[in-house]
Design a protein around this motif. Structure first.
Motif: not given
Length: 218
Positions: A9-10, A24-26, A194-197, A204-208
Motif C-alpha cells: 500500500l503506497a 486503519e482500514r487497509l 487503486a486501493l486508497a481511492e 479492492a485489496a481482496r481482488q489483488f
C-alpha cells in the motif's frame, strides 16, 4: 518463481491524518506499507515513525527517492522504523553505498527506484554493492500520457531478475494487469490510488490478493 508476490500500500496523501485513515482500514489486507514521497515531504519523516507505531508488524518503506546525503537520510528513515528505503537510480554509487551501510546496521534494505535513464551496467554495479531490490516504476505523468506496460518492460524486468535483483512493480497497477508479470520474479505489487481511492478499498485489496493467489499458485 516460488515466492508469491506481496501487496504494498503506497500512501501518497498530502496529509498524515488522511493517510492514517487509509491505513486503519487497509492494514489488515496488505503486506507492506509505504510512506510515499508525497507524504514524507508533506508530513515530514515523522510520518514513518507514526506508521511504525500504528503497524508494528508490517514491512515499512520510506519512499524518499534519495539522490544525495545517503548516510543522513538513511539514518533518518531507519531510525524512524523503516525496513526499506528508496534511492533514485541516478544517485552516485557513493550515495547508494552510504545508504546501504546504514540500512544494514538497522537490518534493513535499500531499494533502487528505476526512474528515468539507467542501464543494465548500472544495475550490475548496484548488485556489486550488495543491493538486492529495485522498483520498476511507471510514473504518474507517464500513465496520464497513455503509456502502458509493453514487452520491452517485461524483457527489462526479466534481465534485472537474471542479475539477482528482486523487483517491486508500480504505476497504476490493477488486478487485470497482474498476469503480464507471471514470468517475472516479483517481490511486491505496489498500489496507491487503486486501493486508497477505490469505492470499496477492502474489496479492492481482496481482488489483488485473489489475482495473486490465482496466478502464483504454489
Amino acid at each position: 518463481m516460488t515466492t508469491k508476490p506481496r501487496l504494498q500500500l503506497a500512501l501518497d496523501h498530502t496529509r498524515l491524518d488522511a493517510a492514517l485513515l487509509t491505513v486503519e482500514r487497509l492494514h489488515p489486507h496488505v503486506d507492506i506499507i509505504e510512506a510515499g514521497t508525497i507524504l514524507c515531504i508533506s508530513a515530514g519523516i515523522q510520518a514513518v515513525g507514526t506508521l511504525r507505531e500504528r503497524c508494528p508488524q508490517h514491512t515499512l518503506v520510506a519512499d524518499l527517492k534519495v539522490a544525495d546525503a545517503g548516510t543522513t537520510l538513511a539514518e533518518q528513515a531507519f531510525s524512524q522504523g523503516a525496513n526499506w528505503m528508496t534511492v533514485i537510480c541516478a544517485a552516485p554509487l557513493a550515495t547508494m553505498a552510504a545508504a546501504l551501510e546504514v540500512a544494514e546496521r538497522y537490518q534493513g534494505e535499500i531499494q533502487i527506484e528505476l526512474f528515468g535513464r539507467w542501464t543494465l551496467e548500472d544495475a550490475k554495479a548496484w548488485r556489486a554493492l550488495g543491493i538486492k531490490q529495485a522498483i520498476y516504476h511507471r510514473g504518474r505523468d507517464a500513465q496520464a500520457s497513455g503509456q502502458t506496460w509493453g514487452q520491452q518492460d517485461l524483457d527489462t524486468m526479466k534481465a534485472l531478475s537474471d542479475l539477482g535483483i528482486e523487483l517491486s512493480i508500480t504505476g497504476g497497477i490493477t488486478p487485470p494487469d497482474l498476469p503480464l508479470f507471471k514470468q517475472i520474479a516479483v517481490t511486491a505489487f505496489i498500489a496507491g490510488r487503486a486501493l486508497a481511492e477505490a469505492a470499496d478499498p477492502v474489496a479492492a485489496a481482496r481482488q489483488f490478493h485473489s489475482a495473486i493467489n490465482e496466478i502464483w499458485r504454489s
